[in-house]
Design a protein around this motif. Structure first.
Motif, PDB file in Angstrom:
ATOM      1  N   VAL A 281     -43.075  81.372  16.279  1.00  0.00           N
ATOM      2  CA  VAL A 281     -43.702  82.171  15.224  1.00  0.00           C
ATOM      3  C   VAL A 281     -45.225  82.105  15.330  1.00  0.00           C
ATOM      4  O   VAL A 281     -45.790  81.219  15.968  1.00  0.00           O
ATOM      5  CB  VAL A 281     -43.262  81.681  13.826  1.00  0.00           C
ATOM      6  CG1 VAL A 281     -41.797  81.974  13.587  1.00  0.00           C
ATOM      7  CG2 VAL A 281     -43.561  80.195  13.641  1.00  0.00           C
ATOM      8  N   ASP A 282     -45.873  83.061  14.682  1.00  0.00           N
ATOM      9  CA  ASP A 282     -47.330  83.072  14.669  1.00  0.00           C
ATOM     10  C   ASP A 282     -47.890  81.919  13.834  1.00  0.00           C
ATOM     11  O   ASP A 282     -48.923  81.344  14.177  1.00  0.00           O
ATOM     12  CB  ASP A 282     -47.847  84.403  14.117  1.00  0.00           C
ATOM     13  CG  ASP A 282     -47.444  85.580  14.993  1.00  0.00           C
ATOM     14  OD1 ASP A 282     -47.719  85.528  16.210  1.00  0.00           O
ATOM     15  OD2 ASP A 282     -46.840  86.534  14.463  1.00  0.00           O
ATOM     16  N   MET A 303     -47.042  79.097  21.648  1.00  0.00           N
ATOM     17  CA  MET A 303     -48.131  78.521  22.424  1.00  0.00           C
ATOM     18  C   MET A 303     -49.254  79.544  22.576  1.00  0.00           C
ATOM     19  O   MET A 303     -49.024  80.747  22.629  1.00  0.00           O
ATOM     20  CB  MET A 303     -47.643  78.069  23.807  1.00  0.00           C
ATOM     21  CG  MET A 303     -47.219  79.170  24.746  1.00  0.00           C
ATOM     22  SD  MET A 303     -46.736  78.550  26.382  1.00  0.00           S
ATOM     23  CE  MET A 303     -48.290  77.861  26.954  1.00  0.00           C
ATOM     24  N   GLY A 304     -50.473  79.047  22.572  1.00  0.00           N
ATOM     25  CA  GLY A 304     -51.621  79.925  22.748  1.00  0.00           C
ATOM     26  C   GLY A 304     -52.329  80.283  21.462  1.00  0.00           C
ATOM     27  O   GLY A 304     -53.557  80.383  21.437  1.00  0.00           O
ATOM     28  N   TRP A 305     -51.550  80.479  20.375  1.00  0.00           N
ATOM     29  CA  TRP A 305     -52.193  80.887  19.116  1.00  0.00           C
ATOM     30  C   TRP A 305     -51.484  80.384  17.858  1.00  0.00           C
ATOM     31  O   TRP A 305     -51.944  80.618  16.742  1.00  0.00           O
ATOM     32  CB  TRP A 305     -52.303  82.401  19.034  1.00  0.00           C
ATOM     33  CG  TRP A 305     -50.966  83.121  18.966  1.00  0.00           C
ATOM     34  CD1 TRP A 305     -50.178  83.282  17.856  1.00  0.00           C
ATOM     35  CD2 TRP A 305     -50.263  83.747  20.044  1.00  0.00           C
ATOM     36  NE1 TRP A 305     -49.032  83.983  18.163  1.00  0.00           N
ATOM     37  CE2 TRP A 305     -49.058  84.294  19.510  1.00  0.00           C
ATOM     38  CE3 TRP A 305     -50.529  83.931  21.395  1.00  0.00           C
ATOM     39  CZ2 TRP A 305     -48.132  84.976  20.284  1.00  0.00           C
ATOM     40  CZ3 TRP A 305     -49.615  84.616  22.170  1.00  0.00           C
ATOM     41  CH2 TRP A 305     -48.428  85.135  21.624  1.00  0.00           C
ATOM     42  N   PHE A 328     -53.515  71.075  23.715  1.00  0.00           N
ATOM     43  CA  PHE A 328     -54.001  71.922  24.804  1.00  0.00           C
ATOM     44  C   PHE A 328     -53.076  73.111  25.066  1.00  0.00           C
ATOM     45  O   PHE A 328     -53.418  74.001  25.852  1.00  0.00           O
ATOM     46  CB  PHE A 328     -54.181  71.094  26.084  1.00  0.00           C
ATOM     47  CG  PHE A 328     -55.404  70.228  26.058  1.00  0.00           C
ATOM     48  CD1 PHE A 328     -56.665  70.775  26.208  1.00  0.00           C
ATOM     49  CD2 PHE A 328     -55.301  68.861  25.865  1.00  0.00           C
ATOM     50  CE1 PHE A 328     -57.801  69.981  26.173  1.00  0.00           C
ATOM     51  CE2 PHE A 328     -56.425  68.063  25.833  1.00  0.00           C
ATOM     52  CZ  PHE A 328     -57.684  68.615  25.984  1.00  0.00           C
ATOM     53  N   ASP A 329     -51.916  73.128  24.407  1.00  0.00           N
ATOM     54  CA  ASP A 329     -51.042  74.300  24.514  1.00  0.00           C
ATOM     55  C   ASP A 329     -51.509  75.428  23.605  1.00  0.00           C
ATOM     56  O   ASP A 329     -50.859  76.484  23.539  1.00  0.00           O
ATOM     57  CB  ASP A 329     -49.604  73.921  24.148  1.00  0.00           C
ATOM     58  CG  ASP A 329     -48.912  73.157  25.266  1.00  0.00           C
ATOM     59  OD1 ASP A 329     -49.304  73.343  26.429  1.00  0.00           O
ATOM     60  OD2 ASP A 329     -47.985  72.374  24.961  1.00  0.00           O
TER      61      ASP A 329
END
Length: 393
Positions: A281-282, A303-305, A328-329
């Protein structure tokens, strides 16, 4: 209820109690886990920059429950008047108070706003250096004394800047929010904590966007308020996670689209969420006060955001269940107090949004009882049968 408010307002306006000690009923906690005692207490007049409030409605939140149980020994202080979710009418004000007068309808808030400290002047935070929430604080800021006492003059301690389990209470003016007198006070009491905390987390902290996906861990009043906030913002997928299936019916009414009971799964909750959302999920919201749940919430985001918002109260001394390298993910985690709302400046607008139907508060009040049955209200929350039990004073 309008007639009731009018009569109460007229009653308060006609009182000649300013500057005098008021004797009234309060529910006093005398020890951890002991039934609250309804007894006469003396409430002193408000001092400089303080307000004395006639409480008309109050309700019980899990923070009250935790304090009543004495889960954190360092925060214990007895005797004490708990309660921090309420609405009422100003009976009198102390020296120097501006913008609030006798007869005004107000909502007390545990997260104050002095308006002058560095935090209050910074739009990036809703914290207040002088009147921020502090569970260790049990006296007034002005003189380090209490405004409550027993009939023989022994002090009774304050709680979270508010102490609303009393027919009258004294709070700092920084913790009193004046609202539209046309607003239904019984519903406005929810803005003191639960609804503001949840809705604000979705709006102010996570900034939920149309079409986004969210997961909510713990479907109490705060979790369901997050769902309501996400629904209003246009989230396309709102996943509710709880071990109590009875919460799912209520969840549908506030926009939850998918339900997960961890006890029904053969995999972890985060693995299930990642699978049904194609990566996570976001944003997720931890509303249970459980470190294992917090980790599941963190790993359920993309991951990322992905963003995890911490809302649950954690009495445990244990630290975050995360390894630094996991950050770091690209996943983030942030805590939120009072949903990021600056109470005195932003809560009146939220009250207006509730009045015009943007938010639906009806689903949150599941029970109503007279004030003297407050111990029954505590039991309803303990048993998981109520979201908010509104107590009439």
């Amino acid at each position: 209820m309008d007639a009731v408010y009018h009569n109460q307002n007229s009653f308060v306006s006609s009182l000649d109690t300013a500057g005098k000690v008021i004797t009234c009923k309060a529910a006093v906690a005398w020890g951890p886990g002991q039934p609250l005692v309804i007894q006469d207490v003396r409430v002193a007049p408000p001092q400089k920059m303080e307000v004395r409030l006639k409480v008309l409605f109050t309700s019980i939140c899990h923070t009250d429950l935790s304090a009543w149980k004495g889960e954190n020994e360092a925060q214990r202080a007895y005797p004490r008047i708990l309660g921090h979710e309420a609405a009422g009418i100003v009976e009198s004000v102390g020296e120097g108070v501006e913008g609030i007068k006798k007869g005004d309808h107000v909502v007390p808030i545990f997260q104050g706003e002095c308006g002058t400290c560095m935090c209050c002047k910074n739009q990036r935070t809703n914290l207040c250096q002088k009147f921020g929430v502090n569970p260790l604080k049990s006296v007034m800021v002005n003189d380090g004394k209490t405004r409550f006492s027993t009939k023989d003059g022994s002090p009774i301690f304050h709680f979270l800047n508010t102490s609303t389990f009393s027919e009258y209470t004294v709070i700092d003016s920084a913790c009193a929010v004046r609202i539209d007198p046309k607003a239904p006070l019984e519903k406005m009491s929810l803005l003191s904590c639960g609804v503001s905390t949840g809705v604000g987390a979705a709006w102010n902290v996570a900034d939920v966007q149309p079409g986004s996906s969210v997961a909510i861990f713990g479907l109490g009043a705060v979790g369901l308020a997050v769902a309501e906030g996400a629904r209003v913002r246009g989230a396309s997928k709102i996943i509710g996670v709880d071990i109590n299936p009875a919460k799912f019916t209520k969840g549908k009414a506030v926009g939850i689209t998918d339900f997960i009971n961890p006890r029904d799964l053969e995999v972890s909750v985060h693995e299930k969420i990642v699978a049904i959302t194609e990566g996570g999920v976001d944003c997720s919201f931890e509303c249970a006060g459980n470190l294992e749940v917090l980790r599941e919430a963190f790993l359920s985001t993309h991951m990322g955001w992905g963003l995890t918002v911490l809302l649950g109260i954690h009495p445990s001394p244990k630290l975050l269940p995360l390894h630094p390298m996991e950050l770091f993910d690209g996943r983030q985690i942030v805590g939120s107090v009072f949903g990021g709302f600056k109470g005195k400046t932003q809560l009146p607008k939220l009250a207006q949004q509730c009045m015009c139907g943007t938010l639906n508060l009806d689903e949150f009040i599941t029970h109503e009882l007279p004030f003297h049955k407050i111990n029954e209200a505590f039991q309803l929350l303990l048993d998981g049968k109520s979201l908010r039990c509104l107590l009439h004073l």
